[in-house]
Write an enzyme that holds these catalytic residues in place. Structure first.
Site, mmCIF file in Angstrom:
data_model
loop_
_atom_site.group_PDB
_atom_site.id
_atom_site.type_symbol
_atom_site.label_atom_id
_atom_site.label_comp_id
_atom_site.label_asym_id
_atom_site.label_seq_id
_atom_site.Cartn_x
_atom_site.Cartn_y
_atom_site.Cartn_z
ATOM 1 N N LYS A 131 0.830 -1.211 0.000
ATOM 2 C CA LYS A 131 0.000 0.000 0.000
ATOM 3 C C LYS A 131 0.859 1.253 0.000
ATOM 4 O O LYS A 131 0.484 2.267 -0.578
ATOM 5 C CB LYS A 131 -0.953 -0.011 1.197
ATOM 6 C CG LYS A 131 -2.067 -1.044 1.021
ATOM 7 C CD LYS A 131 -3.388 -0.617 1.629
ATOM 8 C CE LYS A 131 -4.459 -1.635 1.311
ATOM 9 N NZ LYS A 131 -5.452 -1.771 2.387
ATOM 10 N N LYS A 140 -2.289 -11.067 -7.859
ATOM 11 C CA LYS A 140 -3.641 -11.428 -7.394
ATOM 12 C C LYS A 140 -4.714 -10.511 -7.972
ATOM 13 O O LYS A 140 -4.440 -9.352 -8.302
ATOM 14 C CB LYS A 140 -3.688 -11.467 -5.866
ATOM 15 C CG LYS A 140 -3.916 -10.150 -5.207
ATOM 16 C CD LYS A 140 -4.236 -10.274 -3.722
ATOM 17 C CE LYS A 140 -4.442 -8.851 -3.209
ATOM 18 N NZ LYS A 140 -4.758 -8.665 -1.841
ATOM 19 N N LYS A 144 -9.468 -5.534 -6.250
ATOM 20 C CA LYS A 144 -10.528 -4.602 -6.650
ATOM 21 C C LYS A 144 -9.985 -3.253 -7.085
ATOM 22 O O LYS A 144 -10.652 -2.513 -7.772
ATOM 23 C CB LYS A 144 -11.610 -4.469 -5.568
ATOM 24 C CG LYS A 144 -11.134 -4.268 -4.163
ATOM 25 C CD LYS A 144 -12.292 -4.393 -3.157
ATOM 26 C CE LYS A 144 -11.751 -4.732 -1.774
ATOM 27 N NZ LYS A 144 -12.678 -5.288 -0.844
HETATM 28 P P1 TYM Z 1 -10.278 -7.332 1.797
HETATM 29 O O1 TYM Z 1 -11.455 -6.447 1.925
HETATM 30 O O2 TYM Z 1 -9.112 -6.866 0.998
HETATM 31 O O3 TYM Z 1 -10.703 -8.709 1.162
HETATM 32 C C1 TYM Z 1 -11.805 -9.435 1.679
HETATM 33 C C2 TYM Z 1 -11.524 -10.927 1.626
HETATM 34 O O4 TYM Z 1 -11.273 -11.350 0.278
HETATM 35 C C3 TYM Z 1 -10.054 -12.088 0.231
HETATM 36 N N1 TYM Z 1 -9.414 -11.846 -1.079
HETATM 37 C C4 TYM Z 1 -9.064 -12.808 -1.944
HETATM 38 N N2 TYM Z 1 -9.198 -14.146 -1.901
HETATM 39 C C5 TYM Z 1 -8.759 -14.848 -2.954
HETATM 40 N N3 TYM Z 1 -8.224 -14.291 -4.057
HETATM 41 C C6 TYM Z 1 -8.075 -12.953 -4.159
HETATM 42 N N4 TYM Z 1 -7.555 -12.423 -5.245
HETATM 43 C C7 TYM Z 1 -8.516 -12.150 -3.067
HETATM 44 N N5 TYM Z 1 -8.529 -10.814 -2.825
HETATM 45 C C8 TYM Z 1 -9.088 -10.646 -1.616
HETATM 46 C C9 TYM Z 1 -9.241 -11.551 1.384
HETATM 47 O O5 TYM Z 1 -8.253 -12.464 1.789
HETATM 48 C C10 TYM Z 1 -10.290 -11.342 2.437
HETATM 49 O O6 TYM Z 1 -10.572 -12.540 3.130
HETATM 50 N N6 TYM Z 1 -7.874 -6.904 6.131
HETATM 51 C C11 TYM Z 1 -9.020 -7.509 5.492
HETATM 52 C C12 TYM Z 1 -10.334 -7.128 6.108
HETATM 53 C C13 TYM Z 1 -10.435 -7.376 7.565
HETATM 54 C C14 TYM Z 1 -10.574 -8.633 8.197
HETATM 55 C C15 TYM Z 1 -10.648 -8.352 9.592
HETATM 56 C C16 TYM Z 1 -10.640 -9.937 7.739
HETATM 57 C C17 TYM Z 1 -10.423 -6.426 8.541
HETATM 58 N N7 TYM Z 1 -10.565 -7.025 9.775
HETATM 59 C C18 TYM Z 1 -10.790 -9.382 10.515
HETATM 60 C C19 TYM Z 1 -10.775 -10.946 8.673
HETATM 61 C C20 TYM Z 1 -10.846 -10.678 10.053
HETATM 62 C C21 TYM Z 1 -9.041 -7.060 4.042
HETATM 63 O O7 TYM Z 1 -8.489 -6.065 3.679
HETATM 64 O O8 TYM Z 1 -9.796 -7.824 3.225
#
Ligand code: TYM
Length: 329
Positions: A111, A193, A196
């Site tokens: 980031k 990967k 979004k």
């Molecule tokens: P975030 O919002 O970036 O993504 C949400 C979830 O999607 C998964 N993910 C993927 N899985 C497979 N392939 C991909 N290309 C891919 N891109 C995203 C992420 O692994 C995630 O599970 N930090 C976290 C949000 C968060 C969180 C938490 C998660 C905040 N607090 C507590 C679990 C527990 C995040 O940025 O996810």
């Protein structure tokens, strides 16, 4: 019942990666576990957001949680910013997290590279807020994609460190990372990967993409000069499509390889596209229905926050006492 916590940032459209890596697994776990599924809007503001858009994206994400089949009767679904205990615990955990640990987080480094003009303290301490999310609820399991593994490990370290000082305050959570779909790659650059925030729309499929658009993006997905539909390191494009196909259909890689033996890439890509469309079309239809039902959504938002807050208070009160804050009279 064991407890599950997970969350997603309302920072834009949901991709097929988010869906296969996380959301789809959440729906499978909801019968067996006590689950909290959060919309982590406080995490989202670690990069600059337009307030009007952020509010809309948070609402859209709630609708999408419901549309993929998360049942608000079985799960606690809520906005992170509605439960102030997250921020309170995050502050305390910040005081038990080392700069060195946060510095090692690869997502932070990524980031920093992407948002060089806004490397703020929230971006740096993002993982302690995430640890607070999880530890507040005495969580057993955290279903996430592969990219969150490092944050989960830090969460475990923080929990163990705190417990080491004060006794067993936090449950030490485990990551739950699916076998297929845990790392969906960008369609045209299958060595990175699917994300979004990707500028190339042809790299991502979103939950709300039109079927025609999905078929088109699939057609344009990168493959290789070979002709064999086979999972292999040197075939990242085909391997990615195989993973997507299997995550959606529930078939194993071996079954899929057999199914498309000698079929050619064109046929294979069409089949993957059709499988994705078949999975997403009903979700998109439910999104439309739910969007029209404001009172229903409002009721979920309100009761979700109340339930989460009640649970969170138990852990927070204990933590405040342990660290030596004076009791409230
Ligand atoms: P975030 O919002 O970036 O993504 C949400 C979830 O999607 C998964 N993910 C993927 N899985 C497979 N392939 C991909 N290309 C891919 N891109 C995203 C992420 O692994 C995630 O599970 N930090 C976290 C949000 C968060 C969180 C938490 C998660 C905040 N607090 C507590 C679990 C527990 C995040 O940025 O996810």
């Amino acid at each position: 019942k064991k407890r599950i916590f997970s969350g997603m940032q309302p920072s834009g459209v949901i991709t097929l990666g988010n869906y296969l890596g996380a959301l789809k697994n959440w729906t499978k776990l909801q019968d067996e576990y006590d689950c909290l599924y959060c919309i982590v809007d406080m995490h989202a503001i670690t990069v600059r957001q337009d307030p009007v858009k952020l509010r809309k994206q948070a609402k859209d994400l709630l609708v999408q949680y419901l549309a993929v089949g998360l049942d608000p009767e079985k799960n606690i679904i809520y906005y992170q910013s509605h439960v102030p205990q997250h921020a309170e615990l995050a502050w305390i955990l910040n005081c038990y997290t080392y700069m060195g640990e946060l510095n090692r987080m690869t997502q932070f480094k990524d980031k920093c590279a992407k948002h060089a003009d806004n490397i703020n303290a929230g971006l740096f301490t993002y993982p302690s807020l995430m640890a607070a999310d999880i530890l507040l609820y005495q969580t057993d399991l955290v279903p996430v994609g592969e990219d969150q593994r490092q944050h989960l490990e830090l969460t475990r370290d923080i929990a163990q460190r705190f417990n080491g000082i004060y006794g067993d305050v936090f449950k030490v959570p485990d990551a739950y990372i699916g076998k297929v779909g845990a790392r969906v790659m960008a369609l045209q650059e299958p060595t990175k990967k699917m994300s979004k925030s990707d500028e190339n729309q042809n790299n991502i499929i979103t939950l709300m993409d039109d079927p025609k658009v999905i078929m088109n993006k699939m057609k344009r997905a990168m493959t290789d000069s070979d002709t064999e539909v086979r999972f292999a390191e040197e075939k990242p494009g085909i391997s990615n499509l195989l993973s997507i196909y299997c995550a959606v259909t529930g078939k194993t890689i071996a079954e899929a390889e057999k199914e498309f033996a000698g079929a050619g890439y064109g046929t294979f890509k069409t089949a993957v596209g059709e499988a994705v469309v078949a999975e997403l079309e009903p979700v998109q239809k439910r999104v439309k229905e739910l969007e029209a039902n404001k009172d229903y959504l409002d009721a979920i938002i309100k009761s979700g926050a109340e339930k989460a807050s009640r649970l969170a208070d138990r852990t927070l009160t204990k933590v405040q006492k342990k660290v030596g804050f004076p009791p409230r009279i």
